[in-house]
Motif scaffolding. Structure first.
Motif, PDB file in Angstrom:
ATOM      1  N   ILE A  26       0.857  -1.195   0.000  1.00 18.72           N
ATOM      2  CA  ILE A  26       0.000   0.000   0.000  1.00 18.72           C
ATOM      3  C   ILE A  26       0.895   1.247   0.000  1.00 18.72           C
ATOM      4  CG2 ILE A  26      -1.730   1.302   1.305  1.00 18.72           C
ATOM      5  CD1 ILE A  26      -2.554  -1.422   2.597  1.00 18.72           C
ATOM      6  N   PRO A  27       0.726   2.167  -0.951  1.00 19.44           N
ATOM      7  CA  PRO A  27       1.484   3.417  -0.872  1.00 19.44           C
ATOM      8  C   PRO A  27       1.054   4.207   0.361  1.00 19.44           C
ATOM      9  CG  PRO A  27       0.044   3.395  -2.814  1.00 19.44           C
ATOM     10  CD  PRO A  27      -0.188   2.111  -2.093  1.00 19.44           C
ATOM     11  N   VAL A  28       2.034   4.757   1.062  1.00 16.22           N
ATOM     12  CA  VAL A  28       1.761   5.331   2.379  1.00 16.22           C
ATOM     13  C   VAL A  28       2.112   6.815   2.431  1.00 16.22           C
ATOM     14  CG1 VAL A  28       2.528   5.289   4.789  1.00 16.22           C
ATOM     15  CG2 VAL A  28       2.019   3.156   3.637  1.00 16.22           C
ATOM     16  N   ILE A  29       1.239   7.588   3.057  1.00 12.93           N
ATOM     17  CA  ILE A  29       1.522   8.990   3.356  1.00 12.93           C
ATOM     18  C   ILE A  29       1.898   9.070   4.833  1.00 12.93           C
ATOM     19  CG2 ILE A  29       0.634  11.339   3.366  1.00 12.93           C
ATOM     20  CD1 ILE A  29      -1.584  10.295   1.403  1.00 12.93           C
ATOM     21  N   ILE A  30       3.118   9.546   5.056  1.00 10.88           N
ATOM     22  CA  ILE A  30       3.659   9.625   6.422  1.00 10.88           C
ATOM     23  C   ILE A  30       3.398  11.022   6.957  1.00 10.88           C
ATOM     24  CG2 ILE A  30       5.808   9.576   7.767  1.00 10.88           C
ATOM     25  CD1 ILE A  30       6.930   7.814   5.400  1.00 10.88           C
ATOM     26  N   ASN A  31       2.430  11.142   7.856  1.00  7.95           N
ATOM     27  CA  ASN A  31       2.194  12.460   8.480  1.00  7.95           C
ATOM     28  C   ASN A  31       3.092  12.594   9.715  1.00  7.95           C
ATOM     29  OD1 ASN A  31       0.314  13.402  11.111  1.00  7.95           O
ATOM     30  ND2 ASN A  31       0.670  14.937   9.547  1.00  7.95           N
ATOM     31  N   TYR A  32       3.538  13.831   9.949  1.00  8.24           N
ATOM     32  CA  TYR A  32       4.290  14.137  11.169  1.00  8.24           C
ATOM     33  C   TYR A  32       3.998  15.582  11.527  1.00  8.24           C
ATOM     34  CZ  TYR A  32       7.453  16.613   8.063  1.00  8.24           C
ATOM     35  OH  TYR A  32       7.954  17.492   7.143  1.00  8.24           O
ATOM     36  N   GLN A  33       4.341  15.950  12.754  1.00  7.98           N
ATOM     37  CA  GLN A  33       4.097  17.320  13.182  1.00  7.98           C
ATOM     38  C   GLN A  33       5.332  18.190  13.016  1.00  7.98           C
ATOM     39  OE1 GLN A  33       3.117  17.851  17.353  1.00  7.98           O
ATOM     40  NE2 GLN A  33       2.147  19.804  16.936  1.00  7.98           N
ATOM     41  N   SER A  34       6.483  17.713  13.508  1.00 10.30           N
ATOM     42  CA  SER A  34       7.677  18.564  13.493  1.00 10.30           C
ATOM     43  C   SER A  34       8.965  17.810  13.184  1.00 10.30           C
ATOM     44  CB  SER A  34       7.826  19.279  14.844  1.00 10.30           C
ATOM     45  OG  SER A  34       7.887  18.310  15.871  1.00 10.30           O
ATOM     46  N   ASN A  35       9.003  16.511  13.458  1.00  6.78           N
ATOM     47  CA  ASN A  35      10.262  15.769  13.371  1.00  6.78           C
ATOM     48  C   ASN A  35      10.502  15.260  11.950  1.00  6.78           C
ATOM     49  OD1 ASN A  35      12.515  14.211  13.842  1.00  6.78           O
ATOM     50  ND2 ASN A  35      11.768  13.469  15.813  1.00  6.78           N
ATOM     51  N   GLU A  36      10.950  16.175  11.100  1.00  7.32           N
ATOM     52  CA  GLU A  36      11.116  15.838   9.676  1.00  7.32           C
ATOM     53  C   GLU A  36      12.179  14.755   9.458  1.00  7.32           C
ATOM     54  OE1 GLU A  36      11.091  19.093   7.045  1.00  7.32           O
ATOM     55  OE2 GLU A  36      11.335  17.791   5.310  1.00  7.32           O
ATOM     56  N   ALA A  37      13.261  14.819  10.252  1.00  7.54           N
ATOM     57  CA  ALA A  37      14.339  13.831  10.074  1.00  7.54           C
ATOM     58  C   ALA A  37      13.810  12.417  10.332  1.00  7.54           C
ATOM     59  CB  ALA A  37      15.498  14.159  11.018  1.00  7.54           C
ATOM     60  N   ALA A  38      13.001  12.281  11.379  1.00  4.07           N
ATOM     61  CA  ALA A  38      12.443  10.953  11.694  1.00  4.07           C
ATOM     62  C   ALA A  38      11.486  10.506  10.591  1.00  4.07           C
ATOM     63  CB  ALA A  38      11.730  10.998  13.042  1.00  4.07           C
ATOM     64  N   LEU A  55       5.829  12.163   2.321  1.00 15.68           N
ATOM     65  CA  LEU A  55       5.671  12.864   3.600  1.00 15.68           C
ATOM     66  C   LEU A  55       4.537  13.875   3.509  1.00 15.68           C
ATOM     67  CD1 LEU A  55       9.327  13.680   4.745  1.00 15.68           C
ATOM     68  CD2 LEU A  55       8.022  11.559   4.956  1.00 15.68           C
ATOM     69  N   MET A  56       3.854  14.090   4.631  1.00 12.12           N
ATOM     70  CA  MET A  56       2.826  15.132   4.691  1.00 12.12           C
ATOM     71  C   MET A  56       2.858  15.742   6.091  1.00 12.12           C
ATOM     72  SD  MET A  56      -1.275  14.953   4.069  1.00 12.12           S
ATOM     73  CE  MET A  56      -1.297  14.407   2.375  1.00 12.12           C
ATOM     74  N   LYS A  57       3.337  16.996   6.150  1.00  8.68           N
ATOM     75  CA  LYS A  57       3.453  17.646   7.452  1.00  8.68           C
ATOM     76  C   LYS A  57       2.180  18.415   7.800  1.00  8.68           C
ATOM     77  CE  LYS A  57       6.201  21.004   9.985  1.00  8.68           C
ATOM     78  NZ  LYS A  57       7.298  21.936  10.025  1.00  8.68           N
ATOM     79  N   PHE A  58       1.586  18.098   8.925  1.00 11.60           N
ATOM     80  CA  PHE A  58       0.544  18.962   9.491  1.00 11.60           C
ATOM     81  C   PHE A  58       0.329  18.592  10.951  1.00 11.60           C
ATOM     82  CE2 PHE A  58      -2.032  15.584   7.278  1.00 11.60           C
ATOM     83  CZ  PHE A  58      -2.692  15.035   8.369  1.00 11.60           C
ATOM     84  N   ASN A  59      -0.188  19.564  11.688  1.00 14.53           N
ATOM     85  CA  ASN A  59      -0.604  19.329  13.068  1.00 14.53           C
ATOM     86  C   ASN A  59      -2.050  18.867  13.005  1.00 14.53           C
ATOM     87  OD1 ASN A  59      -1.599  19.560  15.673  1.00 14.53           O
ATOM     88  ND2 ASN A  59      -0.534  21.482  16.115  1.00 14.53           N
ATOM     89  N   VAL A  60      -2.323  17.646  13.455  1.00 15.63           N
ATOM     90  CA  VAL A  60      -3.696  17.116  13.361  1.00 15.63           C
ATOM     91  C   VAL A  60      -4.704  17.983  14.112  1.00 15.63           C
ATOM     92  CG1 VAL A  60      -3.021  14.686  13.032  1.00 15.63           C
ATOM     93  CG2 VAL A  60      -3.425  15.547  15.352  1.00 15.63           C
ATOM     94  N   GLY A  61      -4.213  18.766  15.050  1.00 17.01           N
ATOM     95  CA  GLY A  61      -5.097  19.584  15.869  1.00 17.01           C
ATOM     96  C   GLY A  61      -5.374  20.976  15.315  1.00 17.01           C
ATOM     97  N   VAL A  62      -4.927  21.234  14.090  1.00 21.05           N
ATOM     98  CA  VAL A  62      -5.181  22.551  13.462  1.00 21.05           C
ATOM     99  C   VAL A  62      -5.896  22.306  12.137  1.00 21.05           C
ATOM    100  CG1 VAL A  62      -4.151  24.675  12.561  1.00 21.05           C
ATOM    101  CG2 VAL A  62      -3.132  23.547  14.551  1.00 21.05           C
ATOM    102  N   MET A  63      -7.192  22.558  12.100  1.00 21.95           N
ATOM    103  CA  MET A  63      -8.004  22.187  10.946  1.00 21.95           C
ATOM    104  C   MET A  63      -7.486  22.794   9.642  1.00 21.95           C
ATOM    105  SD  MET A  63     -12.124  22.063  10.597  1.00 21.95           S
ATOM    106  CE  MET A  63     -12.593  23.658  10.018  1.00 21.95           C
ATOM    107  N   ALA A  64      -7.061  24.062   9.694  1.00 24.00           N
ATOM    108  CA  ALA A  64      -6.597  24.716   8.463  1.00 24.00           C
ATOM    109  C   ALA A  64      -5.354  24.025   7.904  1.00 24.00           C
ATOM    110  CB  ALA A  64      -6.303  26.194   8.740  1.00 24.00           C
TER     111      ALA A  64
END
Ligand code: NAP
Length: 243
Positions: A26-38, A55-64
């Motif tokens: 399955i192709p995977v989208i890796i979400n993270y909040q701040s730790n880009e290296a990880a 990769l897809m960076k976002f804070n799950v707690g910020v709707m925008a």
């Protein structure tokens, strides 16, 4: 193509789940909040094994932030959609209730419960429209089932996620989408590394913490076609600590 979005996939359980799903093709989208290296490291591991990851960076707690990141992805992927959503991102801010700062109450509820809402409402319309057996897997916790002292914020958030899982499962079952929750006990990740491990192990019938890969195997099963008739359920994985 059907993608998986795993929130909080840069470390811990999310990382293991992303690697496992990618290993299953399955192709995977890796979400993270701040730790880009990880997050980059997880992507590298998946690609080295022949898998497909972004990769897809976002804070799950910020709707925008959630909306913007998924809009950008959808514009770049007109023929693809997110068929597997793993709502895994979570934090803990433990404290006795009478000493708990409002910030620690709100941040835990916001990440787990509002995060579930923001990401799921954004992904759900396409998942329902395609009728190709969508999967939503929510990371709950033993703490949300039995309550744990020092975790009134975390237990509340995880119990709410269990309620949301059961309600949403009934809404979308006729569309072939399943919604389940996983309730881990103590698993070896950054989240648990500062706990009194030896003391806690003595309370677990299996006498050890679980491994992220063990939780990932359960998530992969729930994501599979074989699990199409399991929905609205909460599956514990806790070494016998509580059932
Ligand atoms: P962890 O090792 O602390 O990793 C947390 C992950 O979530 C990281 O990838 C982090 O990203 C991401 N994250 C945190 N806040 C985020 C936000 N606002 N937006 C996007 N990503 C965010 O935690 P874990 O042990 O793997 O836990 C994963 C889930 O399992 C959580 O929901 C947790 O409550 C649940 N759980 C864990 C255990 C356990 O024993 N470990 C037991 C029961 C339930 P960055 O790397 O960018 O910070």
């Amino acid at each position: 193509m059907k993608y998986a979005l795993v929130t909080g996939a840069s470390r811990g359980l999310g990382r293991a789940i992303a690697i496992k799903l990618a290993g299953n093709g399955i192709p995977v989208i890796i979400n993270y909040q701040s730790n880009e290296a990880a997050a980059e490291e997880v992507k590298g591991i998946i690609e080295a094994a022949g898998g497909n990851a972004e990769l897809m960076k976002f804070n799950v707690g910020v709707m925008a932030e959630v909306d913007a990141a998924i809009d950008v992805w959808e514009a770049a992927h007109p023929d693809d959609y997110i068929a597997y959503l793993v709502n895994n991102a979570g934090i803990r801010r433990d404290n006795l209730m009478f000493m708990m700062p409002a910030e620690d109450w709100h941040s835990v509820i916001n990440t787990t419960l509002n995060g579930f809402y923001y990401v799921t409402r954004k992904v759900l319309p396409k998942m329902i429209m395609r009728k190709h057996g969508g999967r939503i897997i929510n990371m709950a916790s033993l703490s949300g089932l039995k309550g744990l002292p020092g975790q009134t914020n975390y237990s509340s958030a995880k119990a709410a996620i269990i309620g949301a899982t059961k309600a949403l499962a009934q809404e979308v079952a006729a569309r072939g989408v399943t919604v389940n929750a996983i309730a881990p006990g103590f698993i070896e990740t950054d989240m648990t590394k500062e706990l009194p491990v030896d003391e806690l192990k003595a309370t677990i019938p299996a006498q050890r913490f679980g491994k992220p890969e063990e939780v990932a195997s359960l998530a992969a099963f729930l994501a599979s076609d074989e699990a199409a008739y399991i929905t609205g359920d909460v599956i514990s994985i806790n070494g016998g600590l509580y059932t």
